[in-house]
Scaffold this motif. Structure first.
Motif, PDB file in Angstrom:
ATOM      1  N   ARG A 307       0.865  -1.182   0.000  1.00  9.96           N
ATOM      2  CA  ARG A 307       0.000   0.000   0.000  1.00  9.96           C
ATOM      3  C   ARG A 307       0.900   1.230   0.000  1.00  9.96           C
ATOM      4  N   LEU A 335      -6.321   5.513  -3.306  1.00  8.09           N
ATOM      5  CA  LEU A 335      -6.913   4.247  -3.740  1.00  8.09           C
ATOM      6  C   LEU A 335      -7.187   3.326  -2.559  1.00  8.09           C
ATOM      7  N   HIS A 337      -7.080  -0.611  -2.021  1.00  9.31           N
ATOM      8  CA  HIS A 337      -6.619  -1.847  -2.648  1.00  9.31           C
ATOM      9  C   HIS A 337      -7.258  -3.044  -1.951  1.00  9.31           C
ATOM     10  N   TRP A 346      -3.016  -9.258  -5.189  1.00  4.95           N
ATOM     11  CA  TRP A 346      -3.876  -8.104  -5.424  1.00  4.95           C
ATOM     12  C   TRP A 346      -5.060  -8.515  -6.282  1.00  4.95           C
ATOM     13  N   SER A 349      -8.755  -2.500  -7.197  1.00  3.14           N
ATOM     14  CA  SER A 349      -8.657  -1.247  -6.458  1.00  3.14           C
ATOM     15  C   SER A 349      -9.678  -0.275  -7.017  1.00  3.14           C
TER      16      SER A 349
END
Length: 434
Positions: A307, A335, A337, A346, A349
């Motif tokens: 992050r 953002l 995430h 991931w 986002s």
């Protein structure tokens, strides 16, 4: 007031609170239970608030965090003007359309039900774990502020319900840096420098039990205890984060220190257990990674979640969704995430604000989340007009509520089977791992 809280809280049972929560059957027409959120589809902004936070006498006011109440009826925000605000969520059935919020952005979606201004900077705050809007006695939250004792506030009236005071060696009041209710809601655990103080919520005043985080041989967890979290499934286990870049695991009954985790690049500002209690997630200031630890074998870090927090001292919150499989976190890039906790990968986002997203909190059972944004700005007040607050956009220094799409009944069943299969394979690999 303390005697009233003691008498009436004694009648509050976990079973009664659970009966008050919406059941899967009663909510099935809106979402699956637990809510299987679709993160492959961007959420839309349901409610938005920014004017409330610009009415302050502090032109540089910004939000520092947001937390949903345990019953999901409201959320609590903390801002730099030492104010805590409570916003009650309208009926989920009557939630606004996707276009309504954007077209009405010049005004807040609705007004705050309560705004409490404390005397000094707010260090930490937390909800009573069995808070239920249908039971006014349980509608309280605790706060700790600089140079002040711990306060227990009534969300119905805004009045101070109880005070819990800790004193130092000079018999002067010392403030806690972090607080948290134990899972049964009978005690408040408060973090201080190299120590934890434990207060019985039924005994307001200066009575407390003190436990040092330093062992007799001067080993253990040093520094200021900045965050506290209790395991949702492992009864009697809690984690404490410290600005000394360490996280410690303790037993609740005697505060025995089981082990200390090292690896955070900055001072730990947030700790949270996974829904099954087997994993612990930790984040720190000026540290771009959330670390995942398997508390059953704590030698190595399982994985790291990135992050954008490399250059900020702000406490950046993260949270785990009700289904327990995904984690969401804010950052300096505006953002949010989303990460898959089974793989550490991931997922997606979305842009929540144009400045730092310091607060992020999933609704306890609805497919929704709340975000809080803002950061301190320097040097603009000496400009010719000096109207810093008027130059801010409506997506800066603001709070928002987001609604997510959910899987249909058929997709949810297929997804559940897929998840169960992955979990079975993961368990088999864990058993075979020497």
């Amino acid at each position: 007031m303390g005697e009233q809280l003691q008498q009436e809280n004694a009648d509050i049972q976990v079973e009664e609170v659970m009966e008050e929560q919406p059941t899967a059957e009663s909510q099935s027409e809106y979402y699956s239970w637990p809510p299987a959120i679709r993160f492959d589809i961007p959420p839309y902004k349901t409610y938005h608030f920014y004017r409330h936070f610009r009415a302050s006498s502090n032109p540089n006011n910004f939000l520092k965090g947001v937390k949903w109440s345990p019953d999901g009826s409201c959320f609590l925000t903390s801002s730099d003007d030492n104010t805590l605000s409570v916003f009650t969520l309208p009926d989920f059935e009557n939630r606004t359309d996707e276009n309504v919020c954007s077209s009405a952005a010049i005004e807040d979606s609705f007004s705050a039900n309560l705004a409490i201004t404390d005397g000094e900077a707010i260090y930490d705050y937390c909800w009573y774990p069995y808070m239920s809007a249908s039971d006014p006695v349980s509608c309280v939250f605790a706060t700790t502020t600089r140079d002040h004792p711990i306060h227990l506030w009534d969300t119905s009236t805004g009045q101070l319900r109880c005070t819990y005071r800790a004193y130092d060696n000079m018999d002067e009041i010392t403030a806690a840096f972090s607080i948290g209710f134990n899972p049964t809601g009978t005690k408040i655990f408060a973090g201080y420098n190299k120590s934890i103080r434990i207060f019985d919520i039924h005994r307001p005043g200066r009575e407390f039990e003190q436990r040092s985080t330093i062992q007799g041989n001067k080993e253990g967890q040093t520094g200021i205890i900045s965050s506290i979290a209790f395991s949702p499934s492992h009864t009697g286990m809690l984690a404490t984060g410290s600005y000394s870049q360490t996280t410690a695991i303790h037993r609740e009954d005697n505060m025995e220190q089981l082990y200390v985790l090292h690896g955070q690049e900055g001072g730990v500002t947030h700790v949270q257990f996974s829904k099954d209690g087997n994993y612990l997630y930790t984040g720190g200031r000026k540290d771009p990674y959330i670390l995942c630890w398997d508390i059953r074998k704590t030698v190595d870090i399982v994985y790291k979640l990135y992050r954008s927090t490399e250059t900020t001292n702000q406490r950046i919150q993260f949270d785990i969704e009700p289904y327990g499989r995904h984690l969401g976190t804010g950052g300096q890039d505006g953002l949010v995430h989303i990460y898959d906790l089974q793989t550490g990968q991931w997922v997606s986002s979305f842009q929540a604000a144009s400045d730092t997203v310091s607060g992020f909190s999933f609704h306890p059972f609805l497919p929704m989340a709340a975000t809080a944004s803002g950061h301190r700005r320097f040097g603009a007040l000496d400009d010719s007009d000096g109207d810093l607050s008027l130059t801010l956009r409506d997506d800066e220094n603001c709070a928002s509520v987001w609604s997510f799409s959910v899987y249909s009944a058929e997709d949810y069943a297929a997804n559940s089977e897929h998840v169960d299969l992955e979990q079975s394979v993961d368990q088999e690999n864990t058993v075979q791992d020497p």
